[in-house]
Design a protein around this motif. Sequence first.
Motif, PDB file in Angstrom:
ATOM      1  N   ASP A  63       0.812  -1.223   0.000  1.00  0.00           N
ATOM      2  CA  ASP A  63       0.000   0.000   0.000  1.00  0.00           C
ATOM      3  C   ASP A  63       0.838   1.263   0.000  1.00  0.00           C
ATOM      4  OD1 ASP A  63      -2.277  -1.488  -0.026  1.00  0.00           O
ATOM      5  OD2 ASP A  63      -2.619  -1.377   2.146  1.00  0.00           O
ATOM      6  N   ALA A  64       2.007   1.195   0.593  1.00  0.00           N
ATOM      7  CA  ALA A  64       2.845   2.391   0.705  1.00  0.00           C
ATOM      8  C   ALA A  64       3.760   2.596  -0.497  1.00  0.00           C
ATOM      9  CB  ALA A  64       3.684   2.318   1.986  1.00  0.00           C
ATOM     10  N   PHE A  65       3.784   1.647  -1.424  1.00  0.00           N
ATOM     11  CA  PHE A  65       4.705   1.730  -2.552  1.00  0.00           C
ATOM     12  C   PHE A  65       4.475   3.004  -3.367  1.00  0.00           C
ATOM     13  CE2 PHE A  65       5.837   1.145  -6.992  1.00  0.00           C
ATOM     14  CZ  PHE A  65       7.137   0.665  -6.896  1.00  0.00           C
ATOM     15  N   ASP A  66       5.575   3.667  -3.706  1.00  0.00           N
ATOM     16  CA  ASP A  66       5.507   4.853  -4.546  1.00  0.00           C
ATOM     17  C   ASP A  66       6.874   5.049  -5.189  1.00  0.00           C
ATOM     18  OD1 ASP A  66       4.363   6.994  -5.781  1.00  0.00           O
ATOM     19  OD2 ASP A  66       3.769   8.016  -3.935  1.00  0.00           O
ATOM     20  N   ILE A  67       6.913   5.743  -6.295  1.00  0.00           N
ATOM     21  CA  ILE A  67       8.186   5.983  -6.978  1.00  0.00           C
ATOM     22  C   ILE A  67       8.195   7.389  -7.559  1.00  0.00           C
ATOM     23  CG2 ILE A  67       7.328   4.912  -9.117  1.00  0.00           C
ATOM     24  CD1 ILE A  67      10.276   3.970  -9.574  1.00  0.00           C
ATOM     25  N   ILE A  99      13.623   7.755  -6.736  1.00  0.00           N
ATOM     26  CA  ILE A  99      13.516   7.347  -5.338  1.00  0.00           C
ATOM     27  C   ILE A  99      12.315   6.430  -5.239  1.00  0.00           C
ATOM     28  CG2 ILE A  99      12.982   8.113  -2.995  1.00  0.00           C
ATOM     29  CD1 ILE A  99      14.584  10.627  -3.583  1.00  0.00           C
ATOM     30  N   VAL A 100      12.517   5.243  -4.672  1.00  0.00           N
ATOM     31  CA  VAL A 100      11.446   4.264  -4.527  1.00  0.00           C
ATOM     32  C   VAL A 100      11.094   4.128  -3.053  1.00  0.00           C
ATOM     33  CG1 VAL A 100      10.714   1.891  -4.974  1.00  0.00           C
ATOM     34  CG2 VAL A 100      12.358   2.999  -6.513  1.00  0.00           C
ATOM     35  N   ILE A 101       9.848   4.412  -2.727  1.00  0.00           N
ATOM     36  CA  ILE A 101       9.339   4.119  -1.388  1.00  0.00           C
ATOM     37  C   ILE A 101       8.761   2.719  -1.476  1.00  0.00           C
ATOM     38  CG2 ILE A 101       7.693   4.775   0.400  1.00  0.00           C
ATOM     39  CD1 ILE A 101       7.942   7.656  -0.697  1.00  0.00           C
ATOM     40  N   CYS A 102       9.512   1.757  -0.961  1.00  0.00           N
ATOM     41  CA  CYS A 102       9.130   0.351  -1.126  1.00  0.00           C
ATOM     42  C   CYS A 102       7.944  -0.011  -0.248  1.00  0.00           C
ATOM     43  CB  CYS A 102      10.320  -0.545  -0.789  1.00  0.00           C
ATOM     44  SG  CYS A 102      11.767  -0.249  -1.832  1.00  0.00           S
ATOM     45  N   LYS A 103       8.032   0.379   0.992  1.00  0.00           N
ATOM     46  CA  LYS A 103       6.965   0.125   1.954  1.00  0.00           C
ATOM     47  C   LYS A 103       7.252   1.000   3.164  1.00  0.00           C
ATOM     48  CE  LYS A 103       9.136  -3.811   4.312  1.00  0.00           C
ATOM     49  NZ  LYS A 103       8.939  -5.216   4.717  1.00  0.00           N
ATOM     50  N   ARG A 104       6.469   0.876   4.200  1.00  0.00           N
ATOM     51  CA  ARG A 104       6.717   1.676   5.390  1.00  0.00           C
ATOM     52  C   ARG A 104       8.128   1.400   5.918  1.00  0.00           C
ATOM     53  NH1 ARG A 104       3.818   4.298   9.295  1.00  0.00           N
ATOM     54  NH2 ARG A 104       1.824   3.751   8.335  1.00  0.00           N
TER      55      ARG A 104
END
Length: 368
Positions: A63-67, A99-104
């Motif tokens: 759910d937290a994934f973002d790039i 920048i990759v936000i993989c998860k919390r």
Amino acid sequence: MSKEYTLADFTDIFDYSTGWFSDSSISSLFYQIFKRFPSMKMVKYKVNQDFLKEIKELYQQDDAFDIFEHIYCNHFENEKEEEEEEEENTSTKELYDCIVICKRNLMIGYFDDCIKIVYSNIAQEEIDHINQICENHKKENEKLNNLFIVTYIHNYFTLKQSQINKPAIQIDRHYNNDFVPVAAEIEKFLLEENKSGLIILHGKQGTGKTTYIRHLINLGKKRMIYMSGDLVDKLSDPSFITFIRQQKNSIFIVEDCEELLSSRNGSNRMNVGLVNILNISDGLLSDELCIKFICTFNAPLKDIDEALLRKGRLAARYEFKDLATDKVNQLIKEEGLDIPQQTHPMTLAEIYNYEGMDFSLGRKRVGF
């Protein structure tokens, strides 16, 4: 996790302070998003972009994934080696960062093919797995010089690795006889371990300063850091000392330094940038940092600050002048240049760009 991050806007990520790609900045971004102090690991080799595809497949269901992706053009490219190239030495290359936000509590920064893993409260097995993915996509070693370019944006100094072609020069052929022993001393000094110092190289354009600097860079024995003339005034910035303390045992090449090194002209106050250079090369910081400076400019030095002339402070100083007439004619003969015999001194630039000279044989161009 909500994706409504506490960033002012999208440009905070890539444009502010050149981004979040320094060790401290990406950690700061992590804190802004997750409100936790992170640990960080930097992969010390370059990684193919395919690495990101595997990371996306691994985490994109979270759910937290973002790039955040950034595609831009680099206009400070390596010089071309092909002799047949007649275009300008600079070219444009498309570069990709993200920048990759993989998860919390887990973020990965991909910058110039390098990886920074920033995390908090993540199992070591998971970090090891990411490291293994990096290893699987490791790039072959690139043939790069030990040359780095200093950039300064929004009060931050950063380094960009670059490459300079090896010049086709011979010191005893392309320079006056009085430079031969000086060049030997300079090279000996630059290769010495645990030593700081200052070298001043000056003279009019076309006399071979830049080519000689290329030669020094291609010795490949030391980390060379280049600062362009527009950054000279930043030597007095308080953050410069912080930045340079991270560059121990390096050689700094600083262009267009005439104003920096000139006399105070009756003023008792020394240029702060010069104070910093003296402290780093011959002062209290010299023992710790072991940094050498090569300062260059395209003019005769009419009035050098007396602080630089103290015995033992300068490792070397040389003024490049026109090549003596006998050396010019010797060079014409030895290299078979299509130039008539000369009766007066000439700069190297004048010799290799002589009017009417025949380049039809594809003779390797020499830049001075």
